[in-house]
Design an enzyme around this catalytic site. Structure first.
Site, PDB file in Angstrom:
ATOM      1  N   SER A   6       0.804  -1.224   0.000  1.00  0.00           N
ATOM      2  CA  SER A   6       0.000   0.000   0.000  1.00  0.00           C
ATOM      3  C   SER A   6       0.836   1.273   0.000  1.00  0.00           C
ATOM      4  O   SER A   6       0.363   2.321  -0.418  1.00  0.00           O
ATOM      5  CB  SER A   6      -0.923   0.016   1.215  1.00  0.00           C
ATOM      6  N   GLY A  23      -2.427  -5.017   0.685  1.00  0.00           N
ATOM      7  CA  GLY A  23      -2.209  -6.121   1.605  1.00  0.00           C
ATOM      8  C   GLY A  23      -1.065  -7.041   1.250  1.00  0.00           C
ATOM      9  O   GLY A  23      -0.917  -8.092   1.862  1.00  0.00           O
ATOM     10  N   ASN A  69       4.208  -5.665   5.668  1.00  0.00           N
ATOM     11  CA  ASN A  69       3.086  -6.466   6.161  1.00  0.00           C
ATOM     12  C   ASN A  69       3.559  -7.720   6.880  1.00  0.00           C
ATOM     13  O   ASN A  69       2.951  -8.169   7.851  1.00  0.00           O
ATOM     14  CB  ASN A  69       2.157  -6.846   5.006  1.00  0.00           C
ATOM     15  N   ASP A  82      -4.506   6.802  10.041  1.00  0.00           N
ATOM     16  CA  ASP A  82      -4.128   5.474  10.506  1.00  0.00           C
ATOM     17  C   ASP A  82      -2.700   5.439  11.031  1.00  0.00           C
ATOM     18  O   ASP A  82      -2.269   4.461  11.624  1.00  0.00           O
ATOM     19  CB  ASP A  82      -4.325   4.422   9.407  1.00  0.00           C
ATOM     20  N   HIS A  95       0.100   5.243   6.610  1.00  0.00           N
ATOM     21  CA  HIS A  95       0.133   5.573   5.189  1.00  0.00           C
ATOM     22  C   HIS A  95       0.423   7.064   4.994  1.00  0.00           C
ATOM     23  O   HIS A  95      -0.293   7.904   5.527  1.00  0.00           O
ATOM     24  CB  HIS A  95      -1.193   5.210   4.520  1.00  0.00           C
TER      25      HIS A  95
END
Length: 246
Positions: free
Chosen positions: A71, A109, A137, A220, A223
């Site tokens: 992402s 993801g 991730n 969040d 990002h």
């Protein structure tokens, strides 16, 4: 890097491109379930109808830079995909009138295992410079470092074997301290070890001067905002520019 991570797929377009769209079905398991429930539901809704757009230059002689990541590369949460760092790299390249097309192959993801599994499809096109931005991730999910390292090595080995003229840039990542000192230290160091072993260009931390800075990240906390992506683009450009100038 904060623990909560919801990812999204975006695309980059260069000037006057021919756009070929490939639809992806992205499983909910790719989302990090430890975050806010409403945000997770929102991310799942956004991902359910997502497409990856591969940009192909009208000029067949144009060289290709492929940004292969998660992402961070995809530009999750931005109002305009042209604000993501791959698109900003394209603008820098265009301003210098260099014959390169930047392809955003960021996938929501994505883990190193996921990247390894889709590599053969991505490499069906000619790639001159391959920017590998994966592993974040894995770290946030606490995946064994041996698995992350093995997958990154396999990706690099595949590229070097099947496309020996492709130059590779490995982008490093760091984790928040709450993942544990030993794990975060080993995680950070594995990128440098791999870059050295395979003699590829290296960006120690792609979120340098962005990670952990509230004003440069979305709500969040992970990002980058549009301003954050400008800094990311500059960080990548420091390593990329000498490669495209030759």
């Amino acid at each position: 890097m904060p623990e909560n991570k919801h990812l999204h797929l975006n695309s980059v377009a260069s000037q006057a491109p021919i756009i070929i769209k490939f639809c992806y079905f992205i499983l909910a398991i790719l989302l990090i379930g430890c975050g806010n429930e409403k945000n997770a539901e929102k991310a799942m809704e956004e991902n359910s109808d997502t497409e990856e757009t591969t940009v192909v230059s009208e000029n067949s002689k144009s060289k290709t830079i492929l940004c292969f990541g998660d992402s961070i590369t995809a530009g999750y949460g931005l109002d305009d995909s042209n604000e993501a760092y791959p698109a900003l790299l394209q603008k820098k390249i265009d301003s210098l009138e260099l014959n390169y097309t930047v392809i955003n192959s960021g996938l929501s993801g994505e883990t190193t295992a996921g990247g390894r599994s889709r590599l053969s499809w991505v490499m069906k096109q000619k790639v001159d410079i391959f920017l590998l931005e994966l592993g974040g991730n894995d770290g946030l999910r606490g995946i064994p470092l041996t698995e992350t390292k093995a997958n990154l090595k396999a990706i690099i080995e595949t590229i070097q074997t099947e496309s020996p003229n492709t130059r590779i840039i490995l982008a490093g990542m760091e984790l928040p301290p709450n993942m544990g000192k030993d794990y975060t230290t080993e995680f950070r160091e594995l990128f440098a070890e791999i870059a050295s072993q395979y003699d590829v260009a290296f960006i120690p931390f792609i979120l340098k001067d962005v990670g952990g800075i509230k004003a440069l990240n979305q709500n969040d906390g992970i990002h980058p905002t549009a301003e954050g992506h400008k800094i990311v683009a500059n960080t990548v450009w420091e390593v990329l520019r000498p490669m495209v100038a030759n």
